[in-house]
Enzyme design. Structure first.
Site, PDB file in Angstrom:
ATOM      1  CB  SER A 102      -1.029  -0.022   1.287  1.00 39.71           C
ATOM      2  OG  SER A 102      -2.049   1.115   1.073  1.00 39.71           O
ATOM      3  CG  ASP A 244      -2.859   4.063  -2.196  1.00 36.43           C
ATOM      4  OD1 ASP A 244      -3.097   4.093  -2.782  1.00 36.43           O
ATOM      5  OD2 ASP A 244      -2.716   3.226  -0.468  1.00 36.43           O
ATOM      6  CG  ASP A 246      -2.506  -0.436  -2.505  1.00 32.99           C
ATOM      7  OD1 ASP A 246      -2.978   0.265  -2.067  1.00 32.99           O
ATOM      8  OD2 ASP A 246      -3.460  -1.625  -1.803  1.00 32.99           O
ATOM      9  CG  ASP A 248      -6.424   0.363  -0.664  1.00 34.05           C
ATOM     10  OD1 ASP A 248      -5.450   2.106  -0.798  1.00 34.05           O
ATOM     11  OD2 ASP A 248      -6.168  -0.296  -0.432  1.00 34.05           O
TER      12      ASP A 248
END
Length: 453
Positions: A102, A244, A246, A248
């Site tokens: 992440s 960010d 990833d 999400d």
């Protein structure tokens, strides 16, 4: 049994250090395959990743584990976490895996597992997978030579996700005439985010779209939005979006370069969906960290705010159990279950852009939905995590907390919680008087430090 391998959002740590080693990830893949291998159909797992160097190592280890158990592996390449959830469900796969840490720096990595329904695994299933590993085996036999799984790359994964995301944007609308800065954090959305915005008609200013395996989240993205803010002002853009690693989560900036957090996004979407009849259960799910101003605003327009523990998975679980379709976190995880099974920064950004197009006013006016109350968060670091409960239970600490609650009264809110990943006690207070908030937090922090000395 309690979980030791899985944390609050999958398995995470430093790459090539336990548990993020090829050996452990191989064991996780074999155990997960045993958990989800049911019946005689062709079992399929889809695997996506972000742009970290260690993603190659983990991708190959996962592939070896799954194919050794007879599962077919479909490699998606770099794609956002929500794309993995979507494609797992769309392909009727038995399992989905996202390789990502992440918003963490490149040296960290992790894996997030999705079930056939496209949702992240429950605590119960994660415990079952850990039990299989702890038993020293998979509790299911390896596949015989003629039943080994195959591996293939999905060449059109990027296009499938782009079309999926575009279809969440109201069809009569376009982004013509809008200039948008998008910071992709040198991460998983570095190709998809600019393409989606461009194909919807926007003039796109992409930044942090040159991943090299080491620069993911480095001085960019949702956790460091300053570059995005500066680019918005420099280019005269109408809106800035910072994703960010990833993708999400998303943090926005208005045309003046001022940050807009997840609380304002939830307020805007909830109001818009409520007016158009799309808001389910007349409520929004957020965490205990969301601003009291959000709660008061939603209440003023007849919408209930339901609070959960910190973490987007806690938000999703409450949304699923009680039937809500808007939820998220102040940090920018926005979950719109009308479209997705997890947070999706790009889809959340498109909902905001739809509101801008329909309203016709500048982002600074549209996105200032409510006036947030002053909020202060301070962390107290202890020597070891095991002492957190002991320190918090001391009479002097409890007395300081009770004094803080009395001082704030009904005009404010106090939250004391342990970090789930570090030996930290987080002290957060909010209310109408900024000076009072500062004093309350300072007194409690000082007391905790004294008690832990």
């Amino acid at each position: 049994m309690t979980r030791s391998l899985f944390g609050t959002d999958g398995i995470r740590g430093t790459a090539n250090v336990e548990p993020i080693t090829a050996e452990t990830v191989l064991a996780v893949a074999k155990a997960a395959a045993a958990q989800f291998r049911r019946g005689d159909h062709r079992h399929v797992v889809v695997i996506g990743k972000d742009t970290r160097l260690s993603g190659y190592m983990l991708e190959f280890a996962l592939t070896a584990g799954f194919t050794s158990m007879g599962m077919e592996v479909v490699l998606l390449g770099p794609l956002p976490t929500p794309a993995v959830g979507m494609l797992t469900r769309s392909m009727r796969a038995d399992l989905g895996v996202m390789i990502s840490a992440s918003h963490n720096p490149y040296q960290d990595n992790g894996i997030k597992l999705f079930g056939p329904d496209g949702f992240k695994l429950s605590d119960e299933v994660e415990r079952a997978i850990e039990a299989r590993i702890a038993e020293g085996g998979t509790a299911a036999p390896l596949a015989p030579p003629d039943k080994l799984g195959r591996t293939q790359r999905m060449e059109d994964a990027l296009g499938r996700y782009i079309e999926f995301v575009k279809n969440t944007f109201p069809r009569p609308l376009r982004l013509d005439g809008l200039k948008i800065v998008v910071d992709c954090a040198n991460g998983a959305a570095y190709r998809v985010a600019p393409k989606v915005l461009y194909e919807l008609g926007a003039e796109v200013i992409p930044i942090a779209v040159s991943p090299d395996g080491f620069n993911i989240n480095r001085n960019c993205g949702a956790t460091v939005p300053s570059n995005m803010q500066e680019a918005v002002v420099a280019h005269g853009a109408h809106l800035g979006m910072a994703l960010d690693g990833d993708a999400d989560r998303v943090i926005l900036a208005d045309e003046q370069g001022r940050v807009v957090d997840g609380d304002q996004v939830m307020a805007l979407v909830a109001r818009s969906w409520n007016q158009s009849g799309l808001l389910d259960k007349n409520g929004v799910v957020a965490t205990v960290m969301s601003n009291l101003g959000l709660e008061r605003y939603l209440d003023s327009i007849g919408i209930e705010l339901i609070r959960t523990p910190v973490g987007d998975r806690s938000v999703v679980e409450r949304m699923r159990s009680d039937g809500y379709n808007v939820g998220g976190e102040q940090s920018g995880h926005i979950v719109l279950s009308r479209y997705t099974t997890t947070g999706d920064g790009l889809i959340a950004g498109l909902q905001v852009l739809a509101a801008l197009v329909q309203d016709g006013r500048p982002a600074s006016e549209v996105l200032q939905v409510f006036e947030p109350l002053p909020q202060l968060l301070r962390n107290v670091r202890l020597q070891v995590s095991s002492s957190l409960d002991q320190v918090l239970s001391l009479d002097m600490v409890q007395h300081a907390i009770q004094n803080g609650e009395r001082t704030l009264g009904e005009s404010g809110r106090l939250l004391i919680r342990k970090s789930g990943t570090e030996p930290l006690i987080r002290v957060m207070a909010e209310g109408e008087d900024e000076t009072l908030i500062d004093r309350v937090v300072g007194d409690i922090v000082s007391t905790i430090q004294e008690a832990a000395a």
